[in-house]
Design a protein around this motif. Structure first.
Motif, mmCIF file in Angstrom:
data_model
loop_
_atom_site.group_PDB
_atom_site.id
_atom_site.type_symbol
_atom_site.label_atom_id
_atom_site.label_comp_id
_atom_site.label_asym_id
_atom_site.label_seq_id
_atom_site.Cartn_x
_atom_site.Cartn_y
_atom_site.Cartn_z
ATOM 1 N N ALA A 73 41.474 24.378 7.269
ATOM 2 C CA ALA A 73 40.572 23.349 7.800
ATOM 3 C C ALA A 73 39.221 23.428 7.086
ATOM 4 C CB ALA A 73 40.388 23.540 9.302
ATOM 5 N N ASP A 74 38.652 22.262 6.783
ATOM 6 C CA ASP A 74 37.375 22.210 6.062
ATOM 7 C C ASP A 74 36.247 22.790 6.906
ATOM 8 O OD1 ASP A 74 38.644 21.036 3.944
ATOM 9 O OD2 ASP A 74 37.953 18.999 4.384
ATOM 10 N N LEU A 75 35.437 23.631 6.266
ATOM 11 C CA LEU A 75 34.259 24.201 6.921
ATOM 12 C C LEU A 75 33.015 23.368 6.653
ATOM 13 C CD1 LEU A 75 34.830 27.988 6.089
ATOM 14 C CD2 LEU A 75 35.349 26.798 8.224
ATOM 15 N N PHE A 76 32.896 22.862 5.421
ATOM 16 C CA PHE A 76 31.769 22.015 5.031
ATOM 17 C C PHE A 76 32.188 21.202 3.814
ATOM 18 C CE2 PHE A 76 31.287 26.266 3.245
ATOM 19 C CZ PHE A 76 31.132 26.013 1.879
ATOM 20 N N THR A 77 31.310 20.307 3.417
ATOM 21 C CA THR A 77 31.608 19.404 2.304
ATOM 22 C C THR A 77 30.540 19.541 1.235
ATOM 23 O OG1 THR A 77 32.667 17.841 3.814
ATOM 24 C CG2 THR A 77 32.045 17.005 1.642
ATOM 25 N N VAL A 78 30.960 19.602 -0.023
ATOM 26 C CA VAL A 78 30.048 19.669 -1.163
ATOM 27 C C VAL A 78 30.422 18.553 -2.132
ATOM 28 C CG1 VAL A 78 29.221 21.059 -3.097
ATOM 29 C CG2 VAL A 78 29.753 22.157 -0.919
ATOM 30 N N LEU A 79 29.484 17.597 -2.316
ATOM 31 C CA LEU A 79 29.703 16.468 -3.223
ATOM 32 C C LEU A 79 31.004 15.738 -2.904
ATOM 33 C CD1 LEU A 79 28.612 18.116 -6.620
ATOM 34 C CD2 LEU A 79 27.263 16.654 -5.102
ATOM 35 N N GLY A 80 31.243 15.550 -1.613
ATOM 36 C CA GLY A 80 32.436 14.835 -1.188
ATOM 37 C C GLY A 80 33.709 15.659 -1.196
ATOM 38 N N GLN A 81 33.607 16.933 -1.568
ATOM 39 C CA GLN A 81 34.770 17.824 -1.629
ATOM 40 C C GLN A 81 34.754 18.768 -0.436
ATOM 41 O OE1 GLN A 81 37.342 18.190 -4.103
ATOM 42 N NE2 GLN A 81 38.179 19.558 -2.552
ATOM 43 N N GLY A 82 35.792 18.699 0.401
ATOM 44 C CA GLY A 82 35.885 19.585 1.546
ATOM 45 C C GLY A 82 36.178 21.018 1.114
ATOM 46 N N ILE A 83 35.465 21.973 1.682
ATOM 47 C CA ILE A 83 35.644 23.393 1.359
ATOM 48 C C ILE A 83 36.123 24.120 2.616
ATOM 49 C CG2 ILE A 83 34.559 25.497 0.516
ATOM 50 C CD1 ILE A 83 34.657 23.295 -1.571
ATOM 51 N N SER A 84 37.289 24.752 2.511
ATOM 52 C CA SER A 84 37.862 25.485 3.639
ATOM 53 C C SER A 84 37.703 26.980 3.422
ATOM 54 C CB SER A 84 39.348 25.132 3.785
ATOM 55 O OG SER A 84 40.082 25.601 2.661
ATOM 56 N N GLY A 85 38.079 27.761 4.445
ATOM 57 C CA GLY A 85 38.050 29.213 4.310
ATOM 58 C C GLY A 85 38.987 29.692 3.212
ATOM 59 N N ARG A 86 40.151 29.074 3.124
ATOM 60 C CA ARG A 86 41.092 29.425 2.049
ATOM 61 C C ARG A 86 40.475 29.163 0.679
ATOM 62 N NH1 ARG A 86 44.601 26.244 -0.909
ATOM 63 N NH2 ARG A 86 46.401 27.329 -1.841
ATOM 64 N N ASP A 87 39.775 28.027 0.548
ATOM 65 C CA ASP A 87 39.131 27.696 -0.732
ATOM 66 C C ASP A 87 38.109 28.762 -1.113
ATOM 67 O OD1 ASP A 87 40.604 25.349 -0.894
ATOM 68 O OD2 ASP A 87 39.058 24.157 0.106
ATOM 69 N N LEU A 88 37.343 29.240 -0.139
ATOM 70 C CA LEU A 88 36.334 30.256 -0.423
ATOM 71 C C LEU A 88 36.987 31.567 -0.871
ATOM 72 C CD1 LEU A 88 33.806 29.696 2.514
ATOM 73 C CD2 LEU A 88 33.517 29.059 0.109
ATOM 74 N N VAL A 89 38.072 31.949 -0.191
ATOM 75 C CA VAL A 89 38.776 33.179 -0.581
ATOM 76 C C VAL A 89 39.311 33.057 -2.002
ATOM 77 C CG1 VAL A 89 40.776 34.643 -0.106
ATOM 78 C CG2 VAL A 89 39.357 33.826 1.784
ATOM 79 N N LEU A 90 39.941 31.907 -2.305
ATOM 80 C CA LEU A 90 40.485 31.705 -3.648
ATOM 81 C C LEU A 90 39.371 31.653 -4.691
ATOM 82 C CD1 LEU A 90 43.271 29.029 -2.979
ATOM 83 C CD2 LEU A 90 43.548 31.479 -3.357
#
Length: 254
Positions: A73-90
């Motif tokens: 699930a998205d935590l926040f958005t950067v330049l229209g791109q949703g960033i999730s916890g998985r994205d941060l780990v990767l």
């Protein structure tokens, strides 16, 4: 016990085990390269600890599936791109792998003398060796979490039964445990293969970083490129071996 007679269970187990082994190749290479920095007498212990961490991290993530799937699930958005916890780990895992692989290439090619502590008194040498050992174990544990997260999310998409997932993870780690030592010894014997393996880890780090921004890079492309490079290097190793044997035979008859 009827589920053990269900062929679908065994097919799912076989497919997931094979996938876990394939996904674990980069983990084995990373562990083998880091362990190669240790004295020979502690390498096997480090391999077992590293793969033990890999299995434990996968099992812990499997038993916390609701939390793992919540990471998507998205935590926040950067330049229209949703960033999730998985994205941060990767993202952080990919950046760490890029740094570590690039640093190891530099040490291997440009500054091998920087590897290892200077020999002083026995107590200082032992202390430095312990710091190196646990430092390497810590690095393995960090990257194990990244690889495990990707592996578990893939497993959840393939199989519904948690028991099948656990059995596949344990079996795949057992296979990797058997394969890790010969792979590590082969990499240590051939420095050119070690550089290729590090280049492979750079590609994996780039793929993880891209994946964090929803740019999927099929690992099949990475594995195919690496297999081709290793095939070419295998021919070079064989050619060098033949030239060396011919040279030694010529010296023996001289």
């Amino acid at each position: 016990m009827d589920f053990l007679l269900d062929p679908n269970i065994w097919i799912a187990f076989a497919m997931l085990t094979a996938l876990e082994i394939v996904l674990g190749v980069d983990n084995i290479i990373f562990i083998s390269i880091l362990v190669g920095r240790l004295p020979p007498e502690t390498r096997e212990k480090a391999r077992r600890l590293g793969l033990g961490f890999a299995m434990v991290s996968r099992l812990l993530l499997l038993f916390s599936l609701s939390w793992v799937m919540g990471l998507t699930a998205d935590l926040f958005t950067v330049l229209g791109q949703g960033i999730s916890g998985r994205d941060l780990v990767l993202l952080f895992g990919g950046l760490f792998l890029l740094y570590k692989a690039s640093h190891e290439i530099f040490v291997e090619v440009e500054a091998p003398e920087r590897d290892g502590p200077p020999a002083t008194d026995a107590a200082a040498l032992k202390s430095a060796g312990n710091r190196l050992f646990w430092g390497i174990i810590g690095q393995i544990a960090v990257i194990d979490i990244v690889f495990s997260l990707d592996s578990v999310i893939t497993a959840v998409g393939m199989v519904d039964q948690i028991g099948v997932m656990v059995a596949a993870v344990v079996t795949s780690v057992g296979v990797m445990l058997v394969a890790a030592r010969p792979i590590g010894e082969f990499v240590d014997r051939h420095p050119s293969v070690k550089v290729l393996a590090l280049a492979f880890l750079v590609m994996v780090g780039m793929a993880l970083t891209a994946e964090a921004f929803d740019m999927h890079v099929p690992k099949g492309y990475i594995y195919a490129a690496m297999a081709f490079s290793l095939g070419v290097e295998a021919l070079n190793i064989r050619s060098r071996g033949k030239r060396r044997a011919a040279l030694e035979a010529g010296k023996g008859t001289a």
